[in-house]
Scaffold this active site. Structure first.
Site, PDB file in Angstrom:
ATOM      1  N   ASP A  86       0.844  -1.205   0.000  1.00  0.00           N
ATOM      2  CA  ASP A  86       0.000   0.000   0.000  1.00  0.00           C
ATOM      3  C   ASP A  86       0.878   1.252   0.000  1.00  0.00           C
ATOM      4  O   ASP A  86       0.378   2.376  -0.059  1.00  0.00           O
ATOM      5  CB  ASP A  86      -1.020  -0.013   1.148  1.00  0.00           C
ATOM      6  CG  ASP A  86      -0.371  -0.047   2.512  1.00  0.00           C
ATOM      7  OD1 ASP A  86       0.871  -0.148   2.596  1.00  0.00           O
ATOM      8  OD2 ASP A  86      -1.114   0.032   3.517  1.00  0.00           O
ATOM      9  N   ASP A  92      -1.318  -6.106  -0.394  1.00  0.00           N
ATOM     10  CA  ASP A  92      -1.424  -5.476   0.932  1.00  0.00           C
ATOM     11  C   ASP A  92      -2.882  -5.110   1.203  1.00  0.00           C
ATOM     12  O   ASP A  92      -3.502  -4.403   0.401  1.00  0.00           O
ATOM     13  CB  ASP A  92      -0.606  -4.174   0.903  1.00  0.00           C
ATOM     14  CG  ASP A  92       0.327  -4.050   2.076  1.00  0.00           C
ATOM     15  OD1 ASP A  92       0.237  -4.866   3.010  1.00  0.00           O
ATOM     16  OD2 ASP A  92       1.171  -3.130   2.041  1.00  0.00           O
ATOM     17  N   GLU A 131      -1.078  -5.543   8.564  1.00  0.00           N
ATOM     18  CA  GLU A 131      -0.211  -4.998   9.621  1.00  0.00           C
ATOM     19  C   GLU A 131      -0.812  -5.260  10.997  1.00  0.00           C
ATOM     20  O   GLU A 131      -2.030  -5.213  11.170  1.00  0.00           O
ATOM     21  CB  GLU A 131      -0.049  -3.479   9.429  1.00  0.00           C
ATOM     22  CG  GLU A 131       0.653  -3.102   8.136  1.00  0.00           C
ATOM     23  CD  GLU A 131       0.814  -1.596   7.958  1.00  0.00           C
ATOM     24  OE1 GLU A 131       0.464  -0.828   8.881  1.00  0.00           O
ATOM     25  OE2 GLU A 131       1.276  -1.186   6.879  1.00  0.00           O
ATOM     26  N   GLU A 188       9.626  -4.474  10.112  1.00  0.00           N
ATOM     27  CA  GLU A 188      10.014  -3.164   9.562  1.00  0.00           C
ATOM     28  C   GLU A 188      10.609  -2.276  10.637  1.00  0.00           C
ATOM     29  O   GLU A 188       9.983  -2.038  11.691  1.00  0.00           O
ATOM     30  CB  GLU A 188       8.789  -2.467   8.916  1.00  0.00           C
ATOM     31  CG  GLU A 188       9.151  -1.097   8.364  1.00  0.00           C
ATOM     32  CD  GLU A 188       8.155  -0.519   7.364  1.00  0.00           C
ATOM     33  OE1 GLU A 188       7.185  -1.212   6.993  1.00  0.00           O
ATOM     34  OE2 GLU A 188       8.370   0.634   6.954  1.00  0.00           O
TER      35      GLU A 188
HETATM   36  O1  KIV Z   1       3.532  -1.110   1.535  1.00  0.00           O
HETATM   37  C1  KIV Z   1       4.676  -1.582   1.431  1.00  0.00           C
HETATM   38  O2  KIV Z   1       5.390  -1.353   0.451  1.00  0.00           O
HETATM   39  C2  KIV Z   1       5.166  -2.407   2.521  1.00  0.00           C
HETATM   40  C3  KIV Z   1       6.617  -2.747   2.535  1.00  0.00           C
HETATM   41  C4  KIV Z   1       7.412  -1.571   2.915  1.00  0.00           C
HETATM   42  C5  KIV Z   1       6.902  -3.913   3.402  1.00  0.00           C
HETATM   43  O3  KIV Z   1       4.420  -2.767   3.370  1.00  0.00           O
END
Ligand code: KIV
Length: 278
Positions: A46, A85, A117, A184
Site C-alpha cells: 500500500d 497489501d 499490519e 520493519e
Molecule cells: O507497503 C509496502 O510497500 C510495505 C513494505 C514496505 C513492506 O508494506
C-alpha cells in the site's frame, strides 16, 4: 524465467538457508521485469498510495485501488508469487469484513496471498483468513497504517519492554497461521532473535541482515521516489535525474522540430500534391 513459487517453497527457503527477495511492484511492466530478474515475491504494497498515487500516507488507499494494481501485477507476472497489501480499513472493523476483503484479493485480483499490519490484535483475523483459504503474511515493527498512533515513522523495539512485546507478537502471529512476517524498522539484534525464534521466514526492511529475506520499495531501490529516502534504503540506481534528462530532451526536441525524425515516420502510397488539392 523462474517457475511459479508456492507457499511451501517460500517456507522451505528458510529451512534451506536461502534468502528470500521481495520487492514492491504496482504495474504490469515492472512486475514482469522484476519477476524475470529472479525476485521471489512481488508485493503490491500500500506504499502504492505514496509512491504512485501521490497521497501523503498509506491511510487513504482503498480496496478498489489495491485490487486494480494487484490485477495489473498479476497480468504482468503470471508466474510470480504476488502478495497484496490489505489497505487500512479493510480488515480492522470486524473479522467477517476482513475475510470478505481477503477473498476479493484472491478472486478478483488473482494474488497468492495478502499482507496485513499488526500483532496480537489481528491474530483472530489472521486465523479466520487462513480458515477461509487466504494465506497471510504478517507485518510488525513500524506499521505505516498506524504510525501516527505509535510515535511516527521511527525505529520500534529499541527498549527491553517493546523488544519483548514484538517478539511475543511475532510468535502469536506464527501461532495464528501467517506464512511469513515482515519486520520493519527494528534493531538488527532483535530481528535476529525473532528470526531464530520462528519457523516461518522473516522478511526485513530496516531490520538488519539476519532476517530470512529482505524487501524494499522498488521506487526507493530505483531512485524514482524523491520526496524522502529512509536510512535503510539502498539506492541501486538513481533514475530520477535520468528520467528528468530524457523528458527534458523530448520536450526540447519536439519544440525545435528535431523529433520525430524520418526514421520515426511512415510513408504513404498517395500523391501528396493531389491529396492537398482535394
Ligand atoms: O507497503 C509496502 O510497500 C510495505 C513494505 C514496505 C513492506 O508494506
Amino acid at each position: 524465467m523462474q517457475a511459479r513459487k508456492s507457499l511451501r517453497d517460500i517456507k522451505a527457503s528458510k529451512e534451506q538457508g536461502k534468502k528470500i527477495t521481495m520487492l514492491t511492484a504496482y504495474d504490469a511492466s515492472m512486475a514482469g521485469l522484476f519477476h524475470s530478474c529472479g525476485v521471489d515475491i512481488l508485493l503490491v504494497g500500500d506504499s502504492l498510495g505514496m509512491v504512485v498515487l501521490g497521497y501523503e500516507s498509506t491511510v487513504p488507499v482503498t480496496m478498489a485501488e489495491m485490487l486494480h494494481h494487484c490485477s495489473a501485477v498479476r497480468r504482468g507476472a503470471p508466474d510470480g508469487f504476488v502478495v497484496g497489501d490489505m489497505p487500512y480499513g479493510s480488515y480492522q472493523t470486524d473479522t467477517r469484513t476482513a475475510v470478505e476483503n481477503g477473498i476479493r484479493f484472491l478472486k478478483e485480483a488473482g494474488v497468492d496471498a495478502v499482507k496485513l499490519e499488526g500483532g496480537v490484535e489481528v491474530c483472530e483475523t489472521v486465523s479466520a483468513l487462513g480458515r477461509a483459504g487466504v494465506p497471510v503474511m504478517g507485518h510488525i515493527g513500524l506499521t505505516p497504517q498506524t504510525a501516527a498512533q505509535s510515535g511516527g515513522y521511527t525505529v520500534q523495539g529499541k527498549d527491553d519492554g517493546s523488544a519483548r512485546r514484538l517478539l511475543q507478537e511475532a510468535k502469536a502471529l506464527e501461532e495464528a497461521g501467517v506464512f511469513a512476517i515482515v519486520l520493519e524498522c527494528i534493531p538488527a539484534g532483535l530481528a535476529k532473535v525473532i528470526s531464530q525464534s520462528l519457523s516461518v521466514p522473516t522478511i526485513g526492511i530496516g531490520a538488519g541482515a539476519d532476517c530470512d529475506g529482505q524487501v524494499l520499495v522498488s521506487h526507493d531501490l530505483l531512485g524514482i521516489f524523491v520526496r524522502f529516502t529512509p536510512r535503510f534504503v539502498k539506492k541501486y540506481a538513481d533514475l530520477a535525474p535520468i528520467i528528468s534528462q530524457a523528458v527534458t530532451d523530448y520536450v526540447n526536441e519536439v519544440a525545435e522540430g528535431s523529433f520525430p525524425a524520418e526514421e520515426h515516420s511512415f510513408e504513404g502510397q498517395f500523391n501528396y500534391t493531389e491529396l492537398l488539392q482535394k
